[in-house]
Write a protein that holds these residues in place. Structure first.
Motif, short mmCIF file in Angstrom:
data_model
loop_
_atom_site.label_atom_id
_atom_site.label_comp_id
_atom_site.label_asym_id
_atom_site.label_seq_id
_atom_site.Cartn_x
_atom_site.Cartn_y
_atom_site.Cartn_z
N ARG A 159 -4.45 4.37 7.54
CA ARG A 159 -3.28 3.68 6.98
C ARG A 159 -2.69 4.43 5.79
O ARG A 159 -1.69 4.02 5.22
CB ARG A 159 -3.68 2.26 6.54
N ARG A 197 -2.92 -5.87 -0.61
CA ARG A 197 -2.47 -7.24 -0.36
C ARG A 197 -1.44 -7.68 -1.40
O ARG A 197 -0.47 -8.37 -1.07
CB ARG A 197 -3.66 -8.19 -0.35
N LYS A 223 1.95 -6.21 -0.57
CA LYS A 223 2.53 -6.73 0.67
C LYS A 223 2.95 -8.20 0.56
O LYS A 223 3.90 -8.63 1.22
CB LYS A 223 1.51 -6.60 1.81
N GLU A 260 -4.29 -5.24 10.75
CA GLU A 260 -3.18 -5.84 11.48
C GLU A 260 -3.25 -7.36 11.45
O GLU A 260 -2.22 -8.04 11.42
CB GLU A 260 -3.19 -5.34 12.93
N ASP A 296 -1.92 -8.29 8.10
CA ASP A 296 -0.49 -7.97 8.10
C ASP A 296 0.32 -9.04 8.82
O ASP A 296 1.42 -9.41 8.38
CB ASP A 296 -0.25 -6.61 8.76
N GLU A 310 3.25 -11.33 7.22
CA GLU A 310 4.58 -11.36 7.82
C GLU A 310 5.00 -12.79 8.14
O GLU A 310 6.16 -13.18 7.92
CB GLU A 310 4.61 -10.50 9.08
#
Length: 243
Positions: free
Chosen positions: A56, A123, A126, A172, A175, A179
């Protein structure tokens, strides 16, 4: 005859002594093997995590010095074991402060600390900036309750993901949760709420709404739902960045 029996007895005694020593050594070798296997088992997940972080492209720390030190120790242990297998079962040789276990623990701790720090930063960067006070205000409106409950559920799921990811799949998974949280926060869906009110509330929750957005329709809706007193007006100098 007596001398022969005595000699046989002596040989038998020596064999018993040798067998006991072999048994003791075997247990010691087995114990040492278990130590090494446990050290390897604890290291493998960290190595897998490091690989995922590098894939990543979110790690920049270097543990080469600690890794080289451990590899040098392993090479030395192997050489000494080849010379004298019993060397490895001596605690003075294997469990001192510069021992295999000590070096492995140092490397594991350093790697775990660096990965944990990188994971927390990842984290934090994001995560959307959710306004908890604003959510408390909206929670008074029944139309918003499902979305707010979903937001709080997602936040708990993300906050509970403290374990360092060991694979891209682990990344993922988090993530996707982040999202979903962004989408819930951006939408704040409520079919019963007018679009002008939704727009005002979205902007007020993020950068702060201007008075021009507080239209009579919006004000009436806020008053009707006992939310008007939850708003605060703040004066910002140079709102457009002008001199």
């Amino acid at each position: 005859m007596v001398l022969q029996n005595s000699h046989q007895l002596s040989e038998l005694s020596q064999k018993i002594i040798n067998l006991r020593k072999y048994a003791e050594n075997f247990q010691a070798f087995q114990s040492r093997q278990n130590q090494i296997e446990q050290a390897v088992a604890k290291t493998i997940p960290l190595v897998q995590s490091l690989r995922a972080f590098r894939q990543r492209e979110i790690v920049n720390f270097d543990l080469t010095q600690k890794a080289d030190s451990l590899l040098e120790l392993i090479a030395n242990v192997e050489a000494r074991f080849q010379e004298d297998p019993e060397w490895i079962i001596d605690n003075q040789n294997f469990n001192n402060k510069n021992s295999f276990n000590s070096k492995v623990n140092q490397l594991q701790n350093a790697l775990r600390e660096q990965l944990s720090h990188a994971w927390r930063l990842y984290r934090t960067e994001k995560m959307p900036s959710t306004n908890q006070e604003f959510l408390k205000v909206l929670d008074k409106v029944s139309a918003f309750k499902p979305t707010i409950q979903r937001i709080r559920y997602l936040e708990l799921q993300i906050q509970g993901s403290n374990s360092i990811p060991e694979s891209l799949e682990d990344f993922e998974k988090v993530d996707r949760l982040i999202e979903q949280l962004k989408q819930c926060w951006d939408r704040l869906d409520a079919d019963e709420v007018p679009e002008a009110v939704l727009n005002f509330l979205r902007i007020a929750a993020n950068e702060g709404a201007t008075l021009s957005l507080l239209t009579p329709e919006v004000k009436d809706w806020l008053t009707k739902h006992d939310l008007i007193d939850s708003l605060r007006i703040r004066l910002i100098s140079n709102p457009l960045g002008s001199e």
